[in-house]
Design an enzyme around this catalytic site. Structure first.
Site, PDB file in Angstrom:
ATOM      1  N   ASP A  60      36.686  -2.484  18.343  1.00  0.00           N
ATOM      2  CA  ASP A  60      37.966  -2.605  17.641  1.00  0.00           C
ATOM      3  C   ASP A  60      38.671  -1.238  17.669  1.00  0.00           C
ATOM      4  OD1 ASP A  60      40.018  -3.235  15.576  1.00  0.00           O
ATOM      5  OD2 ASP A  60      38.866  -5.080  15.381  1.00  0.00           O
ATOM      6  N   HIS A  70      40.377  -0.914  20.703  1.00  0.00           N
ATOM      7  CA  HIS A  70      41.757  -1.382  20.569  1.00  0.00           C
ATOM      8  C   HIS A  70      42.766  -0.239  20.501  1.00  0.00           C
ATOM      9  CE1 HIS A  70      40.511  -5.644  19.012  1.00  0.00           C
ATOM     10  NE2 HIS A  70      40.016  -5.351  20.194  1.00  0.00           N
TER      11      HIS A  70
END
Ligand SMILES: *[C@@H]1O[C@H](CO)[C@@H](O)[C@H](O)[C@H]1NC(C)=O
Ligand SMILES: *[C@@H]1O[C@H](CO)[C@@H](O)[C@H](O)[C@H]1NC(C)=O
Ligand SMILES: *[C@@H]1O[C@H](CO)[C@@H](O)[C@H](O)[C@H]1NC(C)=O
Ligand SMILES: *[C@@H]1O[C@H](CO)[C@@H](O)[C@H](O)[C@H]1NC(C)=O
Length: 386
Positions: free
Chosen positions: A209, A232
């Site tokens: 993430d 991310h």
């Protein structure tokens, strides 16, 4: 010799011994009966060591010695302590190899400890794989800690977020590395919320993430000289879902992104309140990043949101000297809401090309106002006159 003289000499000897020790007592978890076999839960030994060190007024060191592995169930290290305290983490810590709680929790939490330093070559392994379909179990949490330094340690495979800073100020995170698989859900690297004056440098973050996420009530965060990916990207937000957003003074400089979903991103929910302002994104190298530059006022990961008026006001965001490649054609997305436009967006010396394609990258712009200077590729058509 008079009694007074004798007492004085004894005092001098005591002072000499104390200064030879550098005033600094070392409290090793092994001396507090840690089994160090990676199988026995050493939480009680760590807590006993912490209690002794934390009540020592002369800058103690709590030592987790190297070349050993300590199994720890959930431990909270509570402050305040009598003086600044260092945890020397040379050994490795592993989480229990099973579900250790059903509630939101940190494996290791530090609460209200001022002047804390965590430093060493050790690793904290969250053994998170069995958790990766449920959330809210973090690896290393700091709350209400002022003057905090976290240096060199390695964090691995958290069940969820790896390191959280909540209501902290004057924080240095330096040369920390974080790894978990690209497909592990919600395994953010470092999350900063409700905190002031955070400086993150020379970190290497590879997770499933956000590499770094910066949440509301946060002021003055720098991320520099760090590498990100897979993951991310470095995100501000998501903002404005439950709270009135307040984020300002965020700098991301000299960072490298490889294979991430976004590079630098500000994301907020429709209908939010508050502001996010004062961003500098500078000297960034993007390699195969899906969307290297993103402002998204329509954040809605489940894609089930209705159009709502209002939004977090995003302003004063500079993107300077950003080079590299995107893996999708839309290298730049500046998507701002109809009711609260973005203002003061500035891009200069930006060159992003669509990797492995001969067609140029492009930019999607909605309700964004600003200026560009020098080379900006893909070109930007701001909404200034609309
Ligand atoms: C951060 O600074 C603001 C004022 O700018 C203050 O109200 C807040 O308490 C500070 N937060 C922390 C965690 O020190
Ligand atoms: C911002 O934070 C850094 C790092 O903690 C600190 O050195 C600097 O003084 C802060 N700047 C301001 C304007 O508060
Ligand atoms: C980037 O790093 C270089 C060399 O390490 C340094 O000279 C420069 O000041 C840094 N730039 C920024 C914007 O941090
Ligand atoms: C950007 O990163 C790539 C891959 O990590 C590297 O090959 C390239 O030299 C870097 N470019 C610059 C300008 O630093």
């Amino acid at each position: 010799m008079t009694a007074v003289k004798r007492a004085f000499i004894l005092l001098l000897i005591a002072l000499a011994i104390r200064s030879a020790q550098g005033h600094q007592q070392i409290y090793s978890v092994v001396d507090f009966h840690a089994a160090a076999d990676g199988k026995t839960d050493d939480a009680q030994a760590f807590l006993a060591t912490w209690q002794a060190a934390c009540s020592d007024p002369s800058r103690p060191v709590m030592l987790v010695p190297g070349r050993r592995t300590f199994l720890l169930s959930q431990v909270t290290f509570q402050g305040p302590c009598k003086s600044p305290i260092t945890i020397r983490l040379d050994g490795n810590i592993v989480a229990p190899n099973g579900i250790w709680t059903t509630k939101p929790a940190d494996l290791l939490a530090f609460h209200a400890v001022n002047g804390l330093t965590v430093d060493g070559n050790g690793e904290i392994d969250g053994r998170g794989a069995i958790w990766w379909d449920c959330y809210n179990k973090r690896l290393l949490g700091f709350s209400l800690c002022n003057d905090l330094t976290v240096r060199r340690i390695h964090l691995k495979d958290s069940a969820e977020k790896h390191m959280t800073l909540f209501q902290c100020s004057q924080v240095i995170v330096d040369s920390v590395s974080i790894t978990s698989p690209a497909d592990s859900p919600n395994t953010d690297g470092i999350t900063v919320a409700w905190s002031n004056n955070t400086y993150i440098s020379s970190c290497s973050i590879q997770t499933g993430d956000d590499c770094v996420s910066i949440l509301s009530y946060t002021k003055n965060v720098t991320v520099t000289q760090s590498t990100c990916g897979p993951g991310h990207g470095i995100s501000v937000g998501s903002l404005g879902r439950f709270e009135t957003a307040k984020v300002e003074q965020v700098t991301v400089s000299n960072c490298t992104f490889v294979g991430t979903m976004t590079g630098v991103r500000i994301k907020s929910w429709q209908g939010g309140k508050g502001y996010a302002k004062g961003f500098l994104f500078e000297s960034l190298n993007m390699t195969d990043v899906q969307n290297p530059i993103v402002i998204d006022q329509f954040y809605c990961p489940q894609r089930n949101c209705h159009t709502e008026p209002g939004g977090v006001a995003i302003s004063d965001a500079k993107f300077i000297d950003i080079q590299g490649t995107s893996s999708e054609q839309e290298a730049i997305q500046l998507m701002c809401s109809q009711s609260v436009h973005c203002h003061g967006i500035y891009l200069s010396n930006v060159k992003l090309t669509w990797a492995k394609h001969t067609a140029p990258a492009n930019a999607a712009i909605l309700n964004a106002h600003g200026t560009t200077e020098g080379l900006v590729v893909p070109g930007i058509q701001f909404s200034n006159n609309l």
